[in-house]
Design an enzyme around this catalytic site. Structure first.
Site, PDB file in Angstrom:
ATOM      1  N   LYS A 212       0.858  -1.185   0.000  1.00 26.27           N
ATOM      2  CA  LYS A 212       0.000   0.000   0.000  1.00 26.27           C
ATOM      3  C   LYS A 212       0.894   1.233   0.000  1.00 26.27           C
ATOM      4  O   LYS A 212       1.654   1.471   0.946  1.00 26.27           O
ATOM      5  CB  LYS A 212      -0.910  -0.020   1.223  1.00 26.27           C
ATOM      6  CG  LYS A 212      -1.779   1.232   1.330  1.00 26.27           C
ATOM      7  CD  LYS A 212      -2.803   1.118   2.440  1.00 26.27           C
ATOM      8  CE  LYS A 212      -3.566   2.417   2.583  1.00 26.27           C
ATOM      9  NZ  LYS A 212      -4.605   2.336   3.613  1.00 26.27           N
ATOM     10  N   ARG A 222     -10.619  10.273   1.270  1.00 26.44           N
ATOM     11  CA  ARG A 222     -10.495  10.887   2.603  1.00 26.44           C
ATOM     12  C   ARG A 222     -11.665  11.799   2.899  1.00 26.44           C
ATOM     13  O   ARG A 222     -12.033  11.988   4.043  1.00 26.44           O
ATOM     14  CB  ARG A 222      -9.145  11.576   2.744  1.00 26.44           C
ATOM     15  CG  ARG A 222      -8.068  10.499   2.767  1.00 26.44           C
ATOM     16  CD  ARG A 222      -6.694  10.983   3.068  1.00 26.44           C
ATOM     17  NE  ARG A 222      -5.784   9.845   2.903  1.00 26.44           N
ATOM     18  CZ  ARG A 222      -4.477   9.951   2.751  1.00 26.44           C
ATOM     19  NH1 ARG A 222      -3.922  11.154   2.759  1.00 26.44           N
ATOM     20  NH2 ARG A 222      -3.738   8.881   2.621  1.00 26.44           N
ATOM     21  N   LYS A 265      -2.025  -1.566  -3.970  1.00 28.86           N
ATOM     22  CA  LYS A 265      -2.897  -0.396  -3.930  1.00 28.86           C
ATOM     23  C   LYS A 265      -2.073   0.875  -4.002  1.00 28.86           C
ATOM     24  O   LYS A 265      -1.110   0.980  -3.248  1.00 28.86           O
ATOM     25  CB  LYS A 265      -3.690  -0.437  -2.618  1.00 28.86           C
ATOM     26  CG  LYS A 265      -4.560   0.760  -2.387  1.00 28.86           C
ATOM     27  CD  LYS A 265      -5.176   0.692  -1.022  1.00 28.86           C
ATOM     28  CE  LYS A 265      -5.887   2.011  -0.769  1.00 28.86           C
ATOM     29  NZ  LYS A 265      -6.234   2.212   0.585  1.00 28.86           N
TER      30      LYS A 265
HETATM   31  C1  PBG Z   1      -7.674   3.299   5.257  1.00 35.83           C
HETATM   32  C2  PBG Z   1      -7.866   3.260   3.788  1.00 35.83           C
HETATM   33  C3  PBG Z   1      -7.657   4.259   2.827  1.00 35.83           C
HETATM   34  C4  PBG Z   1      -8.098   3.734   1.614  1.00 35.83           C
HETATM   35  C5  PBG Z   1      -8.532   2.437   1.871  1.00 35.83           C
HETATM   36  N1  PBG Z   1      -8.372   2.161   3.220  1.00 35.83           N
HETATM   37  C6  PBG Z   1      -7.160   5.642   2.969  1.00 35.83           C
HETATM   38  C7  PBG Z   1      -5.752   5.888   3.312  1.00 35.83           C
HETATM   39  O1  PBG Z   1      -4.951   4.980   3.502  1.00 35.83           O
HETATM   40  O2  PBG Z   1      -5.414   7.052   3.448  1.00 35.83           O
HETATM   41  C8  PBG Z   1      -8.125   4.439   0.298  1.00 35.83           C
HETATM   42  C9  PBG Z   1      -9.140   3.938  -0.673  1.00 35.83           C
HETATM   43  C10 PBG Z   1      -9.387   4.817  -1.837  1.00 35.83           C
HETATM   44  O3  PBG Z   1      -8.732   5.862  -2.052  1.00 35.83           O
HETATM   45  O4  PBG Z   1     -10.282   4.459  -2.611  1.00 35.83           O
HETATM   46  N2  PBG Z   1      -6.382   3.471   5.683  1.00 35.83           N
END
Ligand code: PBG
Length: 344
Positions: A212, A222, A265
């Protein structure tokens, strides 16, 4: 005059080309049936996971400004949603919750009556077959908006592991089939596996957000999840966007710790990572076509600059071609409808 010139030119080509091309890739591109016959990658409803944002309240179905076509919904609206998803043949949903309150320790995250726990029960009651995945993280639940417990201005990795374990257990107890840790704490998969097993949830699977990246493509999410960090950013725990070898290392650790599936991701700007993980591992591989990737297409289509349907199917096909078995996407429902139109 012109005809004469063309004649001269074409005879020159025949004369100066002793052999016509023997191999002509165009032969199998001539008609739609020929193209379909030799197509290497095909999208299917079964490839998709549809993310949902659940809020407290009743009869809420509010469009998220930064993500047109995606809604905040309350648990009582969820049954309709689940029925639609299952009728389309989409096998799984990924639940995100917006809590009623936030505090330093993200208390609602692991509350048995928290918003996600309630939503899981609704999903399972309406359709036990639809796979329920949950995002296991703290950022929506903490007042500071970070993915873990903050100590002296920094995120305390090992303290956070306990909370992630509790959260995963409460999701499993409510009926989640798969928990998906996304906090990017070291050791989170192992800690969650141990916590689940200790409570008897040995069949609850883990989809690890293994690679990630600290991506700006999460921007629209967000707003959807009300989870921006209140100080600093997430680069101390999410991966540097420039690193590929580091991604393989993250995947290796999560596999070792007991992940059942791994995820890359975001997806679109990270197709090389998807390919490298696919080549190196046999586990099912998921890719998250994140909020920014979705909203970019929406905005361009809204302006008449891109054909939303064609571009979306092209992007999703590319993600699958790169090696993803599972694609998490806000376009899942539309994509399935469009695929059905194409088939006809
Ligand atoms: C939680 C999380 C996030 C996303 C999925 N789980 C946000 C982040 O890490 O800041 C992002 C998903 C998206 O942008 O579609 N941590």
């Amino acid at each position: 005059m012109l005809e004469q010139k063309i004649q001269i030119a074409s005879s020159a080509v025949t004369q100066s080309t002793p052999h016509l091309p023997r191999v002509r890739p165009r032969r199998t591109r001539r008609t739609e049936n020929l193209r379909a016959l030799v197509r290497e990658t095909e999208l299917n409803a079964r490839d998709f996971v549809y993310p949902l944002f659940i809020v407290h309240g009743s009869n809420v179905r509010e469009e998220i400004t930064s993500m047109p076509g995606v809604y905040h919904i309350s648990p009582d609206v969820l049954p309709r949603e689940i029925e639609e998803i299952s009728e389309l043949g989409i096998p799984a949903v990924l639940l995100f919750g917006l809590p009623a309150y936030k505090d330093e320790f993200g208390s609602e995250d692991y509350d048995d009556h928290g918003i996600v726990q309630e939503a899981i029960r609704v999903c399972k009651r309406v359709d036990p077959e639809t796979i329920v995945m949950t995002d296991v993280c703290m950022c929506q639940y903490t007042s500071h908006g970070h993915c873990g417990i903050v100590r002296n201005g920094a995120i305390d990795n090992d303290e956070t592991l306990k909370y992630l374990g509790m959260t995963a257990v409460s999701h499993a107890a409510a009926g989640a089939d798969i928990v998906a840790p996304s906090a990017m704490m070291d050791g989170q998969v192992g800690a969650i596996r141990a916590a689940l097993d200790a409570q008897g949830f040995t069949d609850t699977a883990i989809l690890a957000y293994a690679a990630k990246f600290a991506s700006s493509f999460y921007g629209p999410f967000r707003e959807a999840a009300d989870s921006p960090p209140q100080f600093g950013d997430r680069r101390q725990y999410q991966m540097d966007t420039a690193n590929a070898r580091d991604a393989l290392r993250e995947v290796a650790l999560d596999v070792e710790e007991g992940a059942d599936m791994v995820m890359v991701k975001p997806a679109l700007a990270y197709l090389d990572i998807i390919r490298r993980v696919r080549d190196a591992y046999d586990l099912p591989l998921a890719a998250y076509n994140v909020s920014g990737e979705y909203s970019m297409v929406k905005a361009a289509a809204h302006n008449g600059w891109l054909d939303e349907q064609k571009v979306t199917l092209e992007i999703l096909t590319a993600v699958k071609r790169a090696g993803a078995d599972v694609i998490l996407t806000y376009h899942a429902k539309d994509a399935v409808r469009w695929l059905k139109q194409v088939e006809r």
